[in-house]
Design an enzyme around this catalytic site. Structure first.
Site, PDB file in Angstrom:
ATOM      1  N   PRO A   1       0.850  -1.255  -0.038  1.00 16.79           N
ATOM      2  CG  PRO A   1      -0.192  -1.098   2.109  1.00 16.79           C
ATOM      3  CD  PRO A   1       0.386  -2.125   0.920  1.00 16.79           C
ATOM      4  CG  ASN A   2      -0.430   4.334   1.175  1.00 16.39           C
ATOM      5  OD1 ASN A   2      -1.329   4.952   0.657  1.00 16.39           O
ATOM      6  ND2 ASN A   2      -0.384   3.918   2.253  1.00 16.39           N
TER       7      ASN A   2
ATOM      8  NE  ARG B   1       3.977   6.687   1.777  1.00 14.19           N
ATOM      9  CZ  ARG B   1       4.304   5.176   2.230  1.00 14.19           C
ATOM     10  NH1 ARG B   1       4.648   4.509   1.285  1.00 14.19           N
ATOM     11  NH2 ARG B   1       3.784   5.104   3.396  1.00 14.19           N
TER      12      ARG B   1
ATOM     13  CE1 TYR C   1       8.765   5.138   2.824  1.00 12.65           C
ATOM     14  CE2 TYR C   1       7.266   6.793   3.070  1.00 12.65           C
ATOM     15  CZ  TYR C   1       7.677   5.673   3.561  1.00 12.65           C
ATOM     16  OH  TYR C   1       7.098   5.183   4.741  1.00 12.65           O
TER      17      TYR C   1
ATOM     18  CG  ASN D   1       8.241  -1.894   0.942  1.00 16.87           C
ATOM     19  OD1 ASN D   1       7.710  -2.047   1.872  1.00 16.87           O
ATOM     20  ND2 ASN D   1       8.940  -0.747   0.543  1.00 16.87           N
TER      21      ASN D   1
ATOM     22  CB  ALA E   1       1.326   0.520   6.600  1.00 18.17           C
TER      23      ALA E   1
ATOM     24  CD  GLU F   1      10.269  -7.395   6.544  1.00 11.99           C
ATOM     25  OE1 GLU F   1      10.355  -8.456   7.117  1.00 11.99           O
ATOM     26  OE2 GLU F   1      10.054  -6.260   7.256  1.00 11.99           O
TER      27      GLU F   1
ATOM     28  CG  HIS G   1      10.783  -2.105   5.335  1.00 13.09           C
ATOM     29  ND1 HIS G   1       9.435  -2.063   5.012  1.00 13.09           N
ATOM     30  CD2 HIS G   1      11.201  -3.423   5.819  1.00 13.09           C
ATOM     31  CE1 HIS G   1       8.976  -3.296   5.771  1.00 13.09           C
ATOM     32  NE2 HIS G   1       9.888  -4.028   6.254  1.00 13.09           N
TER      33      HIS G   1
ATOM     34  NE  ARG H   1       9.806   6.394   8.927  1.00 15.27           N
ATOM     35  CZ  ARG H   1       8.910   6.126   7.939  1.00 15.27           C
ATOM     36  NH1 ARG H   1       8.755   5.038   7.051  1.00 15.27           N
ATOM     37  NH2 ARG H   1       7.968   6.810   7.826  1.00 15.27           N
TER      38      ARG H   1
HETATM   39  C1  DQA Z   1       7.945   1.092   4.092  1.00 13.95           C
HETATM   40  C2  DQA Z   1       8.127   1.411   5.712  1.00 13.95           C
HETATM   41  C3  DQA Z   1       6.484   1.100   6.337  1.00 13.95           C
HETATM   42  O1  DQA Z   1       6.743   1.553   7.885  1.00 13.95           O
HETATM   43  C4  DQA Z   1       5.814   2.018   5.645  1.00 13.95           C
HETATM   44  O2  DQA Z   1       4.287   1.844   6.244  1.00 13.95           O
HETATM   45  C5  DQA Z   1       5.892   2.115   4.287  1.00 13.95           C
HETATM   46  C6  DQA Z   1       7.087   1.977   3.454  1.00 13.95           C
HETATM   47  C7  DQA Z   1       9.518   1.400   3.602  1.00 13.95           C
HETATM   48  O3  DQA Z   1       9.556   1.054   2.540  1.00 13.95           O
HETATM   49  O4  DQA Z   1      10.230   2.037   4.016  1.00 13.95           O
HETATM   50  O5  DQA Z   1       4.732   2.200   3.331  1.00 13.95           O
HETATM   51  O6  DQA Z   1       7.662  -0.201   3.755  1.00 13.95           O
END
Ligand code: DQA
Length: 139
Positions: free
Chosen positions: A9-10, A17, A22, A71, A74, A95, A97, A104
């Site tokens: 998501p996102n 964003r 990011y 990735n 959230a 995994e 990020h 954070r």
């Molecule tokens: C994320 C870190 C997550 O906490 C966050 O909700 C994201 C992006 C990252 O790539 O740093 O959407 O996965």
């Protein structure tokens, strides 16, 4: 070798964003660069904002692909269903990020999926995805 990059998501909004967290590069542009860098790999990309669609994709590729770079956004911090999906498939999942989640907010320090993944890479910006591909190639 077939590798799927799976974004949750996102992450469709990368580049727009929170660029301070990011970066300002869109994922499509970065994905083109990855494809050029690894011409011998069959790299695929899928993004969804929906937990069930991410689970469906893991099921779809999870018995034929050689690796998934995931990735989960959230959902990383909340989803038992994604953990179960990763456990249910044969394909190794790394995994990733973009940000260093451990620098954070506290709620980002816990991952529900790490225990089911082959390994975790975080904090290297978009380069986290390349490092995950390298980890899959080396294993
Ligand atoms: C994320 C870190 C997550 O906490 C966050 O909700 C994201 C992006 C990252 O790539 O740093 O959407 O996965």
């Amino acid at each position: 070798m077939k590798i799927l990059i799976l974004n949750g998501p996102n992450l469709n909004l990368l580049g727009k964003r929170e660029p301070g967290v990011y970066g300002s590069r869109g994922f499509d542009d970065y994905f083109d660069e990855l494809r050029q860098r690894y011409p011998s790999l069959e790299l695929e990309y899928y993004q969804s904002n929906h937990e069930g669609a991410l689970i469906d994709k893991l099921h779809e590729v999870g018995f034929s692909f050689d690796g998934v770079v995931f990735n989960a956004g959230a959902y990383t911090h909340t989803s038992v269903a994604l953990q179960d999906a990763i456990r249910a498939i044969k394909t190794p999942v790394v995994e990733v990020h973009i940000s260093n989640v451990h620098q954070r907010e506290e709620f980002r320090h816990k991952s529900m999926i790490s225990c089911a993944c082959k390994g975790v890479i975080c904090g290297f910006g978009l380069d986290s995805y390349r490092l995950a591909i390298e980890a899959l190639l080396a294993s």
